[in-house]
Design a protein around this motif. Structure first.
Motif, PDB file in Angstrom:
ATOM      1  N   VAL A   4      35.252  10.021  19.044  1.00 16.99           N
ATOM      2  CA  VAL A   4      34.944   9.123  19.887  1.00 16.99           C
ATOM      3  C   VAL A   4      36.322   8.348  20.209  1.00 16.99           C
ATOM      4  N   ASP A   5      36.658   8.116  21.499  1.00 21.85           N
ATOM      5  CA  ASP A   5      37.871   7.469  21.920  1.00 21.85           C
ATOM      6  C   ASP A   5      37.855   7.076  23.164  1.00 21.85           C
ATOM      7  N   ARG A   6      38.976   6.340  23.637  1.00 22.45           N
ATOM      8  CA  ARG A   6      38.839   5.870  25.190  1.00 22.45           C
ATOM      9  C   ARG A   6      39.354   7.131  26.088  1.00 22.45           C
ATOM     10  N   HIS A   7      38.762   7.096  27.069  1.00 25.09           N
ATOM     11  CA  HIS A   7      38.911   7.805  28.143  1.00 25.09           C
ATOM     12  C   HIS A   7      40.422   7.713  28.737  1.00 25.09           C
TER      13      HIS A   7
ATOM     14  N   GLN B 283      41.823   8.346  31.525  1.00 20.95           N
ATOM     15  CA  GLN B 283      41.921   7.610  32.700  1.00 20.95           C
ATOM     16  C   GLN B 283      41.618   6.349  32.896  1.00 20.95           C
ATOM     17  N   PHE B 284      40.299   6.115  32.365  1.00 20.21           N
ATOM     18  CA  PHE B 284      39.564   4.913  32.362  1.00 20.21           C
ATOM     19  C   PHE B 284      39.531   4.193  31.085  1.00 20.21           C
ATOM     20  N   ARG B 285      40.585   3.828  30.873  1.00 19.49           N
ATOM     21  CA  ARG B 285      41.054   2.945  29.532  1.00 19.49           C
ATOM     22  C   ARG B 285      39.893   1.971  28.923  1.00 19.49           C
ATOM     23  N   HIS B 286      39.101   1.623  29.733  1.00 22.44           N
ATOM     24  CA  HIS B 286      38.149   0.483  29.466  1.00 22.44           C
ATOM     25  C   HIS B 286      36.807   1.222  28.936  1.00 22.44           C
ATOM     26  N   SER B 287      36.628   2.462  29.293  1.00 18.41           N
ATOM     27  CA  SER B 287      35.529   3.583  29.010  1.00 18.41           C
ATOM     28  C   SER B 287      35.655   4.317  27.681  1.00 18.41           C
ATOM     29  N   ARG B 288      34.954   4.215  26.601  1.00 20.73           N
ATOM     30  CA  ARG B 288      34.835   5.033  25.536  1.00 20.73           C
ATOM     31  C   ARG B 288      33.821   6.439  25.940  1.00 20.73           C
ATOM     32  N   CYS B 289      34.545   7.581  25.266  1.00 24.08           N
ATOM     33  CA  CYS B 289      33.643   8.761  25.457  1.00 24.08           C
ATOM     34  C   CYS B 289      33.871   9.535  24.383  1.00 24.08           C
ATOM     35  N   LEU B 290      33.054  10.694  24.414  1.00 21.11           N
ATOM     36  CA  LEU B 290      32.889  11.904  23.288  1.00 21.11           C
ATOM     37  C   LEU B 290      33.870  12.808  23.730  1.00 21.11           C
ATOM     38  N   PHE B 291      34.770  13.371  22.561  1.00 17.05           N
ATOM     39  CA  PHE B 291      35.739  14.454  22.715  1.00 17.05           C
ATOM     40  C   PHE B 291      35.449  15.580  22.024  1.00 17.05           C
ATOM     41  N   VAL B 292      35.703  16.641  22.250  1.00 15.94           N
ATOM     42  CA  VAL B 292      35.630  18.098  21.578  1.00 15.94           C
ATOM     43  C   VAL B 292      37.083  18.072  21.011  1.00 15.94           C
ATOM     44  N   VAL B 293      37.115  18.130  19.447  1.00 17.07           N
ATOM     45  CA  VAL B 293      38.498  18.482  18.904  1.00 17.07           C
ATOM     46  C   VAL B 293      38.376  19.828  18.554  1.00 17.07           C
ATOM     47  N   ARG B 294      39.345  20.481  19.040  1.00 15.90           N
ATOM     48  CA  ARG B 294      39.259  22.095  18.926  1.00 15.90           C
ATOM     49  C   ARG B 294      40.146  22.313  17.466  1.00 15.90           C
ATOM     50  N   THR B 295      39.994  23.598  17.290  1.00 13.33           N
ATOM     51  CA  THR B 295      40.565  24.159  16.089  1.00 13.33           C
ATOM     52  C   THR B 295      42.171  24.143  16.059  1.00 13.33           C
TER      53      THR B 295
END
Length: 199
Positions: free
Chosen positions: A144-147, A149-161
């Protein structure tokens, strides 16, 4: 002297909170999901600015029968039953996702616990319309981190190998899941329960 006054005020505060939640339950059918999610995230719901119970129930007396003409329509009742079924199905993952994104449970840049990651991968990412592209060379973790482009929003991220990472929309995942599992009711449900313009 202030402490006894505060102790006497606590029951009134609890009553006001109960009234607020009752108002939310009666004014909008989808609010019950927000109420349950707010319990998980610790939200007070103060931003909804509800009215008092007296405003909700107006001047109707117990002698006046409720008038819900649409409830006599069998198609409407079928829709409401299906809507409740879909909400019950997706509610646990929505509440978990909102807790992950909006509580202090995870800091920006933090990877999810194995239990939360499994739920997000199985219940969300697996249904994303472009999940293979999102996962790419392989899934290392979910973060989970800040988007970007939209720094006020947090979103989910896939961390790849390979160390790369890319965001994904949990709402797109849910929409795809609903369209797949409930095809005859999906579009109506999505139009009534998801933000417009969010895909």
């Amino acid at each position: 002297m202030a402490a006894p006054l505060l102790l006497r005020a606590l029951p009134l505060l609890r009553l006001r909170l109960v009234q607020r939640h009752h108002h939310l339950l009666f004014t909008n059918g989808s609010i019950t999901r927000r109420l349950l999610c707010s319990v998980a995230t610790g939200s007070t719901g103060a931003e909804d600015n509800p009215a008092s119970l007296s405003q909700i129930f107006s001047s109707r007396t117990s002698k006046d029968p409720p008038n819900y003409p649409r409830w006599n329509d069998p198609d409407f009742r079928k829709w409401k039953d299906k809507e409740a079924e879909i909400l019950k199905d997706i509610e646990p993952i929505i509440c978990l996702t909102k807790e992950i994104l909006h509580s202090k449970r995870y800091m920006d840049g933090e990877r999810l616990t194995p239990q939360d990651e499994k739920a997000v991968v199985d219940k969300l990412l697996a249904h994303h319309p472009h999940s293979e592209d999102k996962i790419g060379c392989g899934l290392d973790s979910i973060m989970v981190d800040r988007h970007p482009q939209f720094r006020h929003s947090r979103c989910l991220f896939v961390v790849r190998t390979d160390g790369g990472w890319i965001d994904f929309s949990y709402q797109k995942c849910l929409r795809a899941y609903i369209r797949d599992k409930y095809p005859s009711h999906a579009e109506r449900f999505i139009s009534e329960h998801f933000k417009r313009g969010s895909g």
